[in-house]
Design an enzyme around this catalytic site. Structure first.
Site, PDB file in Angstrom:
ATOM      1  N   ASP A  22      37.453  29.636  -3.040  1.00  7.88           N
ATOM      2  CA  ASP A  22      38.589  28.795  -3.439  1.00  7.88           C
ATOM      3  C   ASP A  22      38.657  28.700  -4.953  1.00  7.88           C
ATOM      4  O   ASP A  22      37.696  28.999  -5.661  1.00  7.88           O
ATOM      5  CB  ASP A  22      38.489  27.414  -2.781  1.00  7.88           C
ATOM      6  CG  ASP A  22      37.242  26.660  -3.198  1.00  7.88           C
ATOM      7  OD1 ASP A  22      37.153  26.268  -4.374  1.00  7.88           O
ATOM      8  OD2 ASP A  22      36.339  26.470  -2.355  1.00  7.88           O
ATOM      9  N   GLU A  24      25.129  62.410  -0.866  1.00  4.85           N
ATOM     10  CA  GLU A  24      25.659  61.042  -0.988  1.00  4.85           C
ATOM     11  C   GLU A  24      25.168  60.381  -2.277  1.00  4.85           C
ATOM     12  O   GLU A  24      25.917  59.651  -2.935  1.00  4.85           O
ATOM     13  CB  GLU A  24      25.236  60.212   0.223  1.00  4.85           C
ATOM     14  CG  GLU A  24      26.008  60.550   1.486  1.00  4.85           C
ATOM     15  CD  GLU A  24      25.466  59.804   2.707  1.00  4.85           C
ATOM     16  OE1 GLU A  24      26.267  59.395   3.554  1.00  4.85           O
ATOM     17  OE2 GLU A  24      24.215  59.642   2.819  1.00  4.85           O
TER      18      GLU A  24
END
Ligand code: DGJ
Length: 742
Positions: free
Chosen positions: A534, A614
């Site tokens: 928030d 990777e």
């Protein structure tokens, strides 16, 4: 002047660059809300129709006149006692339960600069950037005062609101409800857009039509929650990304909240937002003050995308604070998904070594380094280092990591305690729990009473000792359960509303003190992922772990929803291992990186377990992230697809403020044979220019990109003459540079 008081017609107008917000001291002293929308001059109260609406009561001071009713006029801060039966912003009773507070205009003042709120987060700005308006209302029959606070930010097109309730009577009163803001919209068809969800599925975009029925979103959990976010939009029924009117309401508060929105019997829409009024009952003694938290309002007539960009700028520049608000964030690696709490020092060093080799900036040691914490049943509250588990002190571990050329950070969860902890054994009364009852457990832990200063101070002291020892560059502050047994052993009141409010203020105080002591610290918020994502938290934590769900495809929807109210630089996002531990889905590592770059970017796995290919990709990803870091961090953000409706592909882009470059991101969500071309329409480019794809060299007129769109690339197969269509979950990043040629 952005705040204008017109004495002749009693209006007060708040002007920003593109909007006006107006109120008026109306009949019998009611403070009317007359307008919020594109800029105006003049008195907008001409739109208000005064007539007897039938069964809407009239104020006694109106005598025989039945044309005015608090139940039908648009009001700035509606209160029950005035006879308004729509959702109230204010509701106060005497101690015996009788209604009080029929609030009428009393006075106002205009101040240069932006007000601040003691102990609460608030939007900030310089005296040149903002003006404050304070309007004081007074109960007709008692000395209850409400001061409505407004902050006007002309350049940002933002108006903030808050409210201060003062009891200047000789008796205790009970504040049952004191919203931060109420917004009345006289005409039109409107929807409520809210962001709901669950743990690992936060902030899902939801849209409901507003009709003569109240829609209620919010949380009773004591935290702003995974389940509903404290940001909502009231949008015209046909508004979309680029067109239509919309209002945003973003609450800067991290506790229980609610937003009540609906149309009244005559079609006027009201949205009231603030602290959750259920069980609030906040006792206010004589001379005591209650400060409602702040809400940031914004209006756009150019759709949801432009509304979001107002909030992005507001939060990035006027809510987030400290040195990190404008700095590119370090690429971090966190050990949680790799090890859980089952690690030792060697494992951490081995993860850090590989990460350092591949270019990661910072190692973060997550949950499990303290007390007796080998699982999640014990140890919270005991903030001393488990040197046996680490095989060294925290200072030594940090030194080893720094010797690899990395920064170092740790995880904490200061608000919590396990029953199996030394702290709990020493101070059982420091936990929120009701005498004579078993407390409800959440992840086998209890909540510490952060409404008490001595509790906050002790936890802070203990944690600071560790931070001093390891000189942490970063802290991840977690919070892993809601509040239930709200009873304080150190308080004279057991009002749930008051204690929860003071608890939230205690959390803010903890973070404020922490940052005062370590001004350079990068503090990341977290609450079981994005359970406390928030704007209030962002005043302290410029980034927040967005979700425990790190599956790239799920994350697209979570980050999409989050982006409506918050800038992407606040969203903690990491590449994790596949198959994903939660969804068991596999996605290419490139896709995981593209999605994580829509956030702070980092890793959440043991890189030692990757293939050589990777690992090389990871090295390249970090180079790419650094190359585009300014664009990602500061660029204007555009959602290009509606991921709730379009299940074929997701796309978003960042455009530099001067429109000289852009980064387009596409993830393929569905595939089919002989796939028809799919075009993504771009946004935010300079329509008069052309843009070059910096990889292929193709030059596109901006209007073609923004009208026809760009096709999802087909991929050249190495060693073959042919190209294939994009594969499932494949992702593309296309960097565009403005060129002179049209
Ligand atoms: C919940 C957080 O969201 C995770 O990232 C991790 O930090 C765990 N808590 C640790 O307990």
């Amino acid at each position: 002047m952005s705040v204008i008081y017109n004495e002749q017609n009693s209006t007060i107008t708040l002007n920003t660059e593109n909007t006006s917000y107006q109120m008026k001291i109306g009949p019998y002293g009611f403070l009317l809300h007359t307008y919020y929308g594109p800029k105006i001059s003049g008195d907008a109260s001409v739109s208000i129709v005064y007539r007897d609406h039938g069964f809407s009561p009239n104020p006694h001071d109106a005598g025989r006149c039945r044309d005015v009713s608090a139940d039908t006029i648009p009001l700035e801060y509606p209160c029950e006692a005035a006879g308004d039966f729509r959702a109230p912003a204010l509701s106060i009773t005497a101690d015996d339960g009788t209604f009080m507070a029929d609030m009428r205009y009393h006075s106002h003042r205009i101040l240069q600069g932006k007000y601040s709120l003691e102990g609460l987060p608030a939007v900030y700005g310089t005296d040149e950037e903002a003006q404050t308006l304070e309007v004081t209302l007074k109960d007709r029959f008692s000395d209850i005062f409400v001061t409505l606070q407004y902050g006007v930010f002309p350049e940002l097109d933002v108006i903030t609101r808050a409210a201060r309730i003062e009891n200047r009577t000789a008796q205790k009163i009970i504040v049952k409800n004191a919203a931060s803001a109420s917004l009345d919209i006289l005409s039109g068809e409107w929807d409520l857009i809210h962001f709901s969800g669950r743990h690992a599925g936060e902030r899902t975009f939801e849209r409901v039509s507003l009709s003569q029925r109240e829609e209620l979103v919010g949380t009773r959990r004591g935290v702003s929650s995974h389940h509903q976010n404290s940001f909502v939009i009231i949008a015209e029924r046909n508004a979309d990304e680029r067109y239509g009117q919309c209002y945003g309401m973003n609450l800067l508060y991290s506790g229980s909240f609610s937003c009540n929105a609906g149309a009244d019997a005559f079609g006027s829409v009201r949205a009231v937002m603030g602290i959750q009024p259920e069980h609030f009952d906040y006792p206010l003694e004589p001379e005591e003050i209650f400060q409602a938290p702040e809400i940031a309002l914004a209006y756009s007539e150019n759709g949801l995308g432009s509304l979001s960009r107002i909030y992005h700028r507001l939060i990035a520049d006027h809510v987030c604070r400290g040195p990190w608000k404008n700095r590119p964030r370090p690429v971090l690696i966190n050990n949680w998904e790799a090890t859980g709490p089952y690690f030792d020092g060697e494992m951490i060093i081995s993860i850090a070594k590989k990460a350092a080799e591949l270019g990661v900036d910072m190692m973060v040691l997550d949950d499990g380094w303290f007390g007796k914490r080998d699982d999640d049943y014990s140890g919270l509250g005991d903030w001393y280092v488990n040197t046996k588990k680490l095989g060294c002190t925290m200072g030594e571990l940090a030194d080893q990591i720094r010797s690899l050329g990395m920064k170092f950070g740790i995880w904490i969860e200061p608000e919590m305690v396990n029953e199996d902890s030394d702290l709990y054994r020493e101070h059982p009364d420091w936990a929120l729990q009701i005498p004579g009852r078993d407390p409800v457990l959440g992840r086998s832990q209890l909540v510490l009473d952060f409404s008490r200063e001595e509790v906050v101070d002790r936890i802070l002291d203990d944690i600071c000792k560790v931070l001093d020892e390891c000189k942490a560059d970063y802290v991840k502050m977690d919070m892993n359960r809601p509040l239930v047994d709200v009873y304080s052993h150190g308080s004279s009141t057991q009002s749930r509303g008051k204690l929860q409010y003071k608890y939230v203020l205690g959390v803010y105080r903890f973070m404020e003190k922490l940052l005062e002591r370590y001004p350079d610290l990068l503090l990341e918020g977290c609450s079981s992922g994005g359970g406390r994502f928030d704007a209030g938290m962002m005043y302290y934590t410029p980034q927040i772990w967005c979700s425990d769900n790190t599956d790239a495809i799920d994350r697209i929807r979570i980050q999409y929803g989050t982006s409506f109210g918050y800038p992407i630089r606040t969203m903690g996002a990491h590449v994790s291992a596949c198959p994903n531990y939660d969804t068991w889905r596999s996605t290419p590592i490139n896709t995981r990186a593209v999605v994580a770059m829509e956030g702070t970017f980092g890793y959440e796995l043991d890189l030692n377990h990757l293939s050589d290919e990777e690992k090389e990709e990871v090295r390249q990803q970090i180079i790419t992230f650094r190359k585009y870091s300014s664009l990602l961090h500061n660029g204007l953000y555009y959602r290009l697809t509606d991921v709730m409706k379009n299940t074929k592909e997701a796309a978003w882009m960042m455009v530099s403020e001067d429109q000289s470059e852009a980064l387009l991101n596409i993830v393929v969500l569905d595939v089919t044979g002989n796939r028809p071309e799919r075009y993504i329409r771009l946004d935010g480019l300079d329509r008069n220019a052309s843009y070059r794809d910096t990889e292929t060299g193709i030059i596109y007129p901006a209007n073609v990109l923004m009208t026809t769109g760009i096709t999802i690339p087909r991929v050249k197969m190495s060693g073959h003459d042919w190209v294939r269509g994009a594969s499932l979950y494949e992702a593309f990043q296309i960097h565009l540079e403005k060129v002179d040629q049209k």
